[in-house]
Design a protein around this motif. Structure first.
Motif, PDB file in Angstrom:
ATOM      1  N   ASP A  34      40.575 -16.684 -32.120  1.00 14.41           N
ATOM      2  CA  ASP A  34      41.636 -17.442 -31.454  1.00 14.41           C
ATOM      3  C   ASP A  34      41.459 -17.380 -29.932  1.00 14.41           C
ATOM      4  OD1 ASP A  34      42.973 -18.355 -33.830  1.00 14.41           O
ATOM      5  OD2 ASP A  34      43.507 -16.280 -34.163  1.00 14.41           O
ATOM      6  N   SER A  37      38.355 -19.283 -29.042  1.00 12.30           N
ATOM      7  CA  SER A  37      38.253 -20.741 -29.024  1.00 12.30           C
ATOM      8  C   SER A  37      38.195 -21.260 -27.588  1.00 12.30           C
ATOM      9  CB  SER A  37      39.357 -21.403 -29.860  1.00 12.30           C
ATOM     10  OG  SER A  37      40.611 -21.254 -29.268  1.00 12.30           O
ATOM     11  N   CYS A  38      38.722 -20.493 -26.627  1.00 13.53           N
ATOM     12  CA  CYS A  38      38.556 -20.869 -25.212  1.00 13.53           C
ATOM     13  C   CYS A  38      37.566 -19.972 -24.471  1.00 13.53           C
ATOM     14  CB  CYS A  38      39.896 -20.812 -24.477  1.00 13.53           C
ATOM     15  SG  CYS A  38      40.915 -22.274 -24.743  1.00 13.53           S
ATOM     16  N   ALA A  76      45.247 -22.923 -18.555  1.00 12.82           N
ATOM     17  CA  ALA A  76      45.427 -23.188 -19.986  1.00 12.82           C
ATOM     18  C   ALA A  76      45.814 -21.927 -20.760  1.00 12.82           C
ATOM     19  CB  ALA A  76      44.140 -23.785 -20.560  1.00 12.82           C
ATOM     20  N   PRO A  78      47.896 -19.420 -22.559  1.00 13.39           N
ATOM     21  CA  PRO A  78      49.277 -19.373 -23.049  1.00 13.39           C
ATOM     22  C   PRO A  78      49.758 -17.933 -23.224  1.00 13.39           C
ATOM     23  CG  PRO A  78      47.789 -19.685 -24.891  1.00 13.39           C
ATOM     24  CD  PRO A  78      46.923 -19.485 -23.663  1.00 13.39           C
ATOM     25  N   PRO A  79      51.059 -17.722 -23.337  1.00 20.32           N
ATOM     26  CA  PRO A  79      51.582 -16.367 -23.573  1.00 20.32           C
ATOM     27  C   PRO A  79      51.413 -15.943 -25.034  1.00 20.32           C
ATOM     28  CG  PRO A  79      53.393 -17.939 -23.467  1.00 20.32           C
ATOM     29  CD  PRO A  79      52.135 -18.724 -23.224  1.00 20.32           C
ATOM     30  N   TRP A  80      50.871 -14.746 -25.252  1.00 18.27           N
ATOM     31  CA  TRP A  80      50.641 -14.265 -26.629  1.00 18.27           C
ATOM     32  C   TRP A  80      51.721 -13.292 -27.081  1.00 18.27           C
ATOM     33  CZ3 TRP A  80      46.766 -16.263 -29.717  1.00 18.27           C
ATOM     34  CH2 TRP A  80      45.918 -17.162 -29.059  1.00 18.27           C
ATOM     35  N   PHE A  83      53.065 -12.846 -30.605  1.00 22.11           N
ATOM     36  CA  PHE A  83      52.141 -12.447 -31.677  1.00 22.11           C
ATOM     37  C   PHE A  83      51.646 -11.016 -31.566  1.00 22.11           C
ATOM     38  CE2 PHE A  83      51.607 -16.920 -30.492  1.00 22.11           C
ATOM     39  CZ  PHE A  83      52.259 -17.477 -31.581  1.00 22.11           C
TER      40      PHE A  83
ATOM     41  N   PRO B 243      53.592 -23.776 -25.352  1.00 20.74           N
ATOM     42  CA  PRO B 243      52.262 -23.193 -25.147  1.00 20.74           C
ATOM     43  C   PRO B 243      51.226 -23.783 -26.112  1.00 20.74           C
ATOM     44  CG  PRO B 243      53.753 -21.598 -26.163  1.00 20.74           C
ATOM     45  CD  PRO B 243      54.579 -22.776 -25.778  1.00 20.74           C
ATOM     46  N   VAL B 244      50.003 -23.909 -25.621  1.00 17.99           N
ATOM     47  CA  VAL B 244      48.919 -24.487 -26.424  1.00 17.99           C
ATOM     48  C   VAL B 244      47.924 -23.371 -26.735  1.00 17.99           C
ATOM     49  CG1 VAL B 244      47.058 -26.193 -26.424  1.00 17.99           C
ATOM     50  CG2 VAL B 244      49.222 -26.714 -25.287  1.00 17.99           C
ATOM     51  N   TYR B 245      47.846 -22.969 -28.010  1.00 22.20           N
ATOM     52  CA  TYR B 245      46.979 -21.851 -28.374  1.00 22.20           C
ATOM     53  C   TYR B 245      45.583 -22.306 -28.766  1.00 22.20           C
ATOM     54  CZ  TYR B 245      51.028 -18.949 -27.864  1.00 22.20           C
ATOM     55  OH  TYR B 245      52.109 -18.296 -27.323  1.00 22.20           O
ATOM     56  N   LYS B 246      45.388 -23.591 -28.815  1.00 24.14           N
ATOM     57  CA  LYS B 246      44.037 -24.113 -28.973  1.00 24.14           C
ATOM     58  C   LYS B 246      44.047 -25.531 -28.437  1.00 24.14           C
ATOM     59  CE  LYS B 246      40.341 -25.129 -32.131  1.00 24.14           C
ATOM     60  NZ  LYS B 246      39.771 -25.038 -33.451  1.00 24.14           N
ATOM     61  N   MET B 247      43.039 -25.868 -27.659  1.00 23.38           N
ATOM     62  CA  MET B 247      42.976 -27.194 -27.058  1.00 23.38           C
ATOM     63  C   MET B 247      42.797 -28.263 -28.134  1.00 23.38           C
ATOM     64  SD  MET B 247      43.157 -27.559 -23.840  1.00 23.38           S
ATOM     65  CE  MET B 247      42.812 -26.902 -22.225  1.00 23.38           C
ATOM     66  N   PHE B 308      46.701 -22.425 -33.783  1.00 25.12           N
ATOM     67  CA  PHE B 308      47.381 -21.154 -34.023  1.00 25.12           C
ATOM     68  C   PHE B 308      48.784 -21.256 -33.410  1.00 25.12           C
ATOM     69  CE2 PHE B 308      48.583 -16.960 -32.513  1.00 25.12           C
ATOM     70  CZ  PHE B 308      48.278 -16.149 -33.574  1.00 25.12           C
ATOM     71  N   PRO B 309      49.839 -20.759 -34.011  1.00 24.84           N
ATOM     72  CA  PRO B 309      49.937 -20.027 -35.272  1.00 24.84           C
ATOM     73  C   PRO B 309      50.299 -20.925 -36.470  1.00 24.84           C
ATOM     74  CG  PRO B 309      51.999 -19.846 -34.082  1.00 24.84           C
ATOM     75  CD  PRO B 309      51.134 -20.773 -33.291  1.00 24.84           C
TER      76      PRO B 309
END
Lengths: 102, 389
Positions: A34, A37-38, A76, A78-80, A83, B243-247, B308-309
């Motif tokens: 995850d 991916s970036c 880009a 984001p806050p985790w 999770f 929020p964007v957890y994957k583009m 995700f998620p």
């Protein structure tokens, strides 16, 4: 002496808060796939910056933990926070600083 | 007599041999196994795995294009690896490391050249499909001699490649009819952080999604002198950005009649655009941040997967009513989908369950599950004959 105590408290809390084996596995998977991916599967960077030791070692732990949990405005990232806990974010940071192999 | 018998044996040997080796490639595909750096060659008619190709390097975010004879697949790896796979012989025909950090690629209209878009060093390199020798090296230079990461690289009619510069906020088109003298046209200030782009199936419009600001950047390749214009500049501006957890990805652009469906960024919606006026006609609510919004080849259905998620889900939009008509949960971490050439089936990769799932798109019934190690992208050889893929 005061610093030593602070350091000890910090250190021991980090130890006692270590996630259990199953959760470690989940966090490792999250990091590789995850986050990856970036930041790339090998974490050397992609659209997001490198997470390898040389890129992170000069940044304070607290800053890295904050970045993971709150994200970075204007980027880009984001806050985790939804999770993972703060202890888990710290565990990830220590993992990243210790070795590139997860 | 002896001669005759020998001939007969020879003929038998040859025909037997030929039978064993004959393989058509029109219904084959390649599935990326991202964690292991391997790829599976699959047969979409028989639902079988024919071979596993290993040692392809770092395949996170890998993508694939096919030679026009559909014999070779070109795999673009994150580590700058470019591998040419022979689908007839189940082996790597050639492999080079062409950059330090790479994101994707395209094959030229005439099938002669492969272009790769790179993050590091930022730019596009063009190679001969035949030999993988470098024929052009285009540095994505901007500002004070900085190099930009390059995204959204596609092939376009008239020997062009078109791509976007993430850091520079530019779109470039390159004519490579003479690869020794590529002709570059630059469109500047197209918007902040273009993160991916696509080409309409007719090859006319190139559209880049913007991460750094609202809207999309549109280049009409029939009227390039008009420059790049912004579309949907205001969409969702009063909504909180999630929020964007994957583009999201813009490949697999979904066009249904006059409507076009694309993933929103920071909103759990699929946007419907009327492509006659480039206006927003509808926002379809979905369960998460969409990643791929892909039309079945007849464009009656659009299948959507998520970041995700929420990435255990798939949702299907009926383009007749522009509404979600079905939701499926194939498993943990649904990464990609690919339709068979005429769309009766869709193949889905489920990363954390280590599986490929095949669905019937008419009944939504699951037809088959195949094992694969952390599968990500699925690419069928039918892409060989589609522009922009």
């Amino acid at each position: 002496m005061k610093y030593l105590i602070v350091a000890l408290v910090f250190f021991s809390s980090a130890i006692t808060a270590e996630p259990d084996q199953q959760r470690q596995q989940e966090l490792r998977n999250m990091l590789a796939h995850d986050c990856g991916s970036c930041h790339g599967l090998t974490l050397k960077g992609g659209l997001g910056p490198s997470l390898l030791v040389d890129a992170l070692e000069n940044k304070p732990d607290a800053f890295l933990v904050h970045t993971i949990l709150q994200g970075r405005k204007g980027t880009a990232m984001p806050p985790w926070k939804p999770f993972m806990t703060e202890q888990e974010a710290l565990w990830l940071v220590q993992k990243l600083l210790k070795s590139p192999k997860l | 007599m002896f001669k005759l018998r020998l001939l007969a044996i020879l003929a038998l040997l040859i025909s037997h041999n030929a039978q064993a080796e004959l393989r058509a490639t029109g219904d084959l595909g390649l599935v990326i196994e991202r964690a292991k750096g391997s790829a599976l060659i699959i047969n979409t008619t028989e639902y079988t795995t024919l071979a596993k190709i290993e040692s392809l390097g770092d395949l996170s975010h890998a993508s694939v294009v096919f030679s026009r004879d559909q014999r070779f697949a070109f795999v673009f790896g994150r580590d700058g690896g470019l591998s040419k796979i022979d689908l007839l012989q189940d082996k790597i025909a050639k492999r080079i490391i062409q950059a330090g950090n790479s994101i994707g690629g395209a094959i030229s209209q005439d099938g002669q050249y492969i272009a790769v878009s790179n993050y590091k060093p930022g730019g596009v390199k063009v190679f001969s499909t035949e030999t993988l020798e470098l024929v052009a090296d285009i540095a994505a230079e901007y500002g004070d001699k900085q190099l930009s990461k390059v995204v959204g690289l596609v092939d376009a009619p008239n020997h062009q490649f078109v791509f976007s510069l993430f850091d520079a906020g530019e779109i470039w088109s390159v004519n490579i009819k003479n690869p020794k003298k590529p002709v570059i046209t630059k469109y500047k200030e197209i918007g902040k952080q273009p993160y991916d782009a696509l080409l309409t199936p007719d090859g006319r419009y190139y559209i880049a999604g913007l991460f750094g600001e609202r809207g999309l950047a549109l280049l009409d390749l029939w009227n390039p002198e008009l420059g790049v214009k912004r579309i949907l500049p205001d969409y969702g501006k009063d909504d909180e950005k999630l929020p964007v957890y994957k583009m999201p990805h813009l490949e697999g652009w979904a066009v249904a009649g006059d409507f076009m469906l694309i993933p929103a960024v920071g909103q759990h919606e699929v946007l419907v655009i009327d492509k006659r006026q480039w206006t927003l006609v509808k926002r379809i609510p979905v369960v998460g941040q969409p990643v791929f919004v892909m039309a079945r080849p007849d464009a009656r259905q659009v299948w959507v997967n998520f970041a995700f998620p929420d990435n255990q889900n798939l949702q299907i939009i009926d383009t007749k009513n522009l509404a979600v008509v079905n939701s499926l949960t194939p498993g943990k971490a649904v990464l990609h989908m690919e339709f068979t050439p005429r769309g009766e089936h869709v193949w889905v990769s489920v990363r954390d369950d280590n599986q490929l799932v095949v669905y019937d798109t008419e009944t939504f019934k699951e037809l088959k599950r195949l094992p694969a190690e952390k599968p990500s992208g699925i690419f069928f050889s039918a892409r060989a004959h589609k522009m922009g893929l």
